[in-house]
Structures are given as structure tokens and as C-alpha cells.
Scaffold this motif. Structure first.
Motif, short mmCIF file in Angstrom:
data_model
loop_
_atom_site.label_atom_id
_atom_site.label_comp_id
_atom_site.label_asym_id
_atom_site.label_seq_id
_atom_site.Cartn_x
_atom_site.Cartn_y
_atom_site.Cartn_z
N PHE A 135 27.09 34.87 86.01
CA PHE A 135 27.18 36.35 86.01
C PHE A 135 28.53 36.81 85.47
CE2 PHE A 135 23.93 36.38 89.66
CZ PHE A 135 22.87 36.59 88.79
N ARG A 136 29.61 36.11 85.85
CA ARG A 136 30.95 36.45 85.34
C ARG A 136 30.99 36.30 83.81
NH1 ARG A 136 32.96 32.92 89.59
NH2 ARG A 136 33.43 34.20 91.38
N GLU A 137 30.44 35.18 83.34
CA GLU A 137 30.44 34.93 81.89
C GLU A 137 29.63 35.98 81.14
OE1 GLU A 137 29.01 30.93 81.42
OE2 GLU A 137 30.78 30.07 82.40
N ILE A 138 28.49 36.36 81.70
CA ILE A 138 27.66 37.39 81.05
C ILE A 138 28.41 38.71 81.01
CG2 ILE A 138 25.56 38.78 81.31
CD1 ILE A 138 24.23 36.21 82.48
N ALA A 139 29.05 39.06 82.13
CA ALA A 139 29.79 40.32 82.18
C ALA A 139 30.96 40.32 81.20
CB ALA A 139 30.29 40.58 83.60
N ALA A 140 31.61 39.16 81.05
CA ALA A 140 32.74 39.07 80.12
C ALA A 140 32.26 39.08 78.67
CB ALA A 140 33.55 37.80 80.39
N LYS A 141 31.15 38.42 78.42
CA LYS A 141 30.64 38.30 77.06
C LYS A 141 29.97 39.59 76.58
CE LYS A 141 28.04 34.99 74.27
NZ LYS A 141 27.26 33.75 74.31
N TYR A 142 29.32 40.27 77.51
CA TYR A 142 28.59 41.51 77.17
C TYR A 142 29.07 42.64 78.08
CZ TYR A 142 25.56 37.96 75.14
OH TYR A 142 25.08 36.88 74.44
N PRO A 143 30.20 43.27 77.74
CA PRO A 143 30.76 44.32 78.60
C PRO A 143 29.79 45.48 78.86
CG PRO A 143 32.30 43.73 76.84
CD PRO A 143 31.01 43.02 76.56
N ALA A 150 26.56 43.67 87.77
CA ALA A 150 27.32 43.85 89.00
C ALA A 150 26.47 43.76 90.27
CB ALA A 150 28.09 45.17 88.97
N PRO A 151 25.30 44.42 90.33
CA PRO A 151 24.50 44.29 91.56
C PRO A 151 23.99 42.86 91.79
CG PRO A 151 23.67 46.11 90.21
CD PRO A 151 24.72 45.40 89.43
N LEU A 152 23.66 42.18 90.71
CA LEU A 152 23.22 40.79 90.84
C LEU A 152 24.36 39.91 91.34
CD1 LEU A 152 21.21 40.49 87.50
CD2 LEU A 152 20.26 40.67 89.81
N PHE A 153 25.54 40.15 90.80
CA PHE A 153 26.73 39.41 91.22
C PHE A 153 27.02 39.65 92.69
CE2 PHE A 153 31.29 38.97 91.90
CZ PHE A 153 31.55 37.73 91.36
N ASP A 154 26.99 40.92 93.11
CA ASP A 154 27.27 41.27 94.51
C ASP A 154 26.25 40.64 95.46
OD1 ASP A 154 29.48 42.72 93.68
OD2 ASP A 154 28.42 44.66 93.74
N GLN A 155 24.99 40.66 95.05
CA GLN A 155 23.93 40.05 95.86
C GLN A 155 24.16 38.55 96.00
OE1 GLN A 155 20.04 40.66 94.21
NE2 GLN A 155 19.00 39.64 95.89
N GLU A 156 24.48 37.90 94.91
CA GLU A 156 24.72 36.45 94.93
C GLU A 156 25.97 36.12 95.74
OE1 GLU A 156 23.54 32.78 94.53
OE2 GLU A 156 22.45 34.36 93.49
N LYS A 157 26.98 36.96 95.65
CA LYS A 157 28.21 36.74 96.42
C LYS A 157 27.94 36.85 97.92
CE LYS A 157 33.06 37.97 96.19
NZ LYS A 157 34.06 38.83 95.55
N ALA A 158 27.11 37.81 98.31
CA ALA A 158 26.75 37.96 99.72
C ALA A 158 25.97 36.74 100.21
CB ALA A 158 25.93 39.24 99.92
N GLN A 159 25.08 36.25 99.36
CA GLN A 159 24.31 35.06 99.73
C GLN A 159 25.23 33.85 99.87
OE1 GLN A 159 20.99 34.18 97.17
NE2 GLN A 159 20.57 32.25 98.19
N ALA A 160 26.19 33.72 98.98
CA ALA A 160 27.15 32.61 99.06
C ALA A 160 27.95 32.68 100.35
CB ALA A 160 28.07 32.62 97.85
N ARG A 161 28.36 33.89 100.74
CA ARG A 161 29.09 34.06 102.01
C ARG A 161 28.22 33.65 103.20
NH1 ARG A 161 30.61 39.52 100.85
NH2 ARG A 161 32.20 39.31 99.28
N ALA A 162 26.95 34.05 103.18
CA ALA A 162 26.03 33.71 104.27
C ALA A 162 25.85 32.19 104.35
CB ALA A 162 24.69 34.40 104.06
N LEU A 163 25.72 31.53 103.21
CA LEU A 163 25.59 30.08 103.20
C LEU A 163 26.85 29.41 103.76
CD1 LEU A 163 23.90 29.53 99.72
CD2 LEU A 163 22.87 29.06 101.96
N SER A 164 27.99 29.97 103.40
CA SER A 164 29.26 29.43 103.87
C SER A 164 29.37 29.55 105.40
CB SER A 164 30.42 30.16 103.20
OG SER A 164 31.64 29.70 103.69
N GLU A 165 28.96 30.68 105.93
CA GLU A 165 29.00 30.88 107.39
C GLU A 165 28.02 29.94 108.09
OE1 GLU A 165 31.12 32.65 109.30
OE2 GLU A 165 32.16 32.94 107.39
N LYS A 166 26.88 29.75 107.50
CA LYS A 166 25.89 28.85 108.07
C LYS A 166 26.43 27.42 108.09
CE LYS A 166 20.92 28.01 107.78
NZ LYS A 166 19.69 28.30 107.04
N LEU A 167 27.08 27.02 107.00
CA LEU A 167 27.68 25.69 106.93
C LEU A 167 28.77 25.53 107.99
CD1 LEU A 167 27.66 23.01 105.42
CD2 LEU A 167 29.34 23.96 103.86
#
Length: 184
Positions: A135-143, A150-167
Motif C-alpha cells: 500500500f505504501r508503494e502504491i501510494a508513493a508510485k501513484y499519488p 489510505a482507508p485500505l492502509f488504515d484497515q490493514e494497520k489496525a489488523q496488524a495491531r490486533a494480530l500483534s496484541e493477540k501474539l
């Protein structure tokens, strides 16, 4: 296919392979066992990675039971194992209660399962990290697409945080089990 559904199909072939190696006094690696299991037609639907994780979990479990032991290394990272004389000769024997350790064995079994779950969580976190990077690369490559990304990135970031807490929660339980095992 999931790792949970592999055990009923792979348990007997893996035990048979290990029995052959025990009789012959052969050494083996986890990758070697995985490759030999790949030859079984009933396991062809499972990927190499699933088989690798299954073999790794079972070898760790058998090592805890004293059925296999580390005898060296192949290269820098591959551990070389050998079946011990304690390895059961009867492939139908249930390995869930052969140590007679009672609660300690139950803790060890739970810890092993938690370790496997942690590994699955780490894999999910790694995949999530790759998606975030994409998502970062897409945002940088296609401004112009940033507002869509951004919403996809935020959703994925929230999921990553949830996985981290579960771990972290799994790690806390494993730490408690280790402390309880040390108190005995």
C-alpha cells in the motif's frame, strides 16, 4: 487445506518414517522428513509450507517426549535429529499420554500448541506487513490514488495491531506456563 486437518492424514506416515529411521539408526532433518511426506498421495493437497510446519511441530513434540534428539547440524542452520531408543515401536500407540507426567505433560502439550498458534500469527503478521508495504508503494508510485489507498492502509494497520496484541497474549500465557513448570 489447513494445518489442523493435516494431522489425521500425516500422523501415521510421519510415525512410520520415524520408525524406519529408528530401526536403521538413520539421522534426519525436518526438511528431509517433509520431502519424504510429500511423496504420500494423501498429502498431495497440502503445500510444502504446511507440511514443513507440521513436521516441525511434531518433531518438537517428539523431542519433548524424548523420542528424538538433536545430534548435530547440517550446514549453518539445519538441525540433524535421530530417533532415540524410547521411540515407540507400535505406530498405533497414542503419544498423548506416554510420559506419565500428568499436569506437566498437559502444560507441555498446551505450550506446544500455543507455539504453533504463535507461528501462525507470525505468518499472518508477516503477510500483513507485506500488504502494508505494498500500500505504501502504491501510494508513493501513484499519488492520485492516495485517497483510495489510505482507508485500505488504515484497515490493514489496525489488523496488524490486533494480530500483534493477540501474539502478546499468547506469549504471556506461554510465560505463565513456563513459570508454572519451573515451580514444580
Amino acid at each position: 487445506m489447513s494445518r489442523r486437518s493435516i494431522h489425521p492424514l500425516a500422523a501415521a506416515p510421519l510415525r512410520a518414517l520415524l520408525q524406519q529411521k529408528a530401526v536403521g539408526g538413520e539421522t534426519f532433518t525436518q526438511c528431509g522428513l517433509r520431502d519424504e511426506l510429500c511423496a504420500h498421495p494423501e498429502l498431495s493437497d497440502f503445500g510444502l509450507q504446511t507440511l514443513r510446519y507440521y513436521v516441525r511441530g511434531q518433531v518438537a513434540r517428539y523431542e519433548q517426549l524424548g523420542w528424538v534428539e538433536r545430534v548435530g547440524k547440517v550446514g549453518a542452520r539445519r538441525v540433524l535429529y535421530q530417533a532415540t531408543p524410547a521411540f515407540p515401536a507400535d505406530s498405533d500407540q497414542d503419544d498423548s499420554d506416554t510420559t506419565g507426567e500428568g499436569d506437566g505433560h498437559a502444560h507441555g502439550e498446551l505450550d506446544l500448541r500455543l507455539e504453533q498458534d504463535c507461528e501462525a500469527l507470525r505468518e499472518q503478521m508477516e503477510a500483513s506487513d507485506h500488504r502494508l508495504q505494498a500500500f505504501r508503494e502504491i501510494a508513493a508510485k501513484y499519488p492520485n490514488a492516495r485517497s483510495d489507498v489510505a482507508p485500505l492502509f488504515d484497515q490493514e494497520k489496525a489488523q496488524a495491531r490486533a494480530l500483534s496484541e493477540k501474539l502478546r497474549a499468547y506469549a504471556e500465557v506461554r510465560q505463565r506456563l513456563a513459570q508454572a513448570g519451573g515451580d514444580k
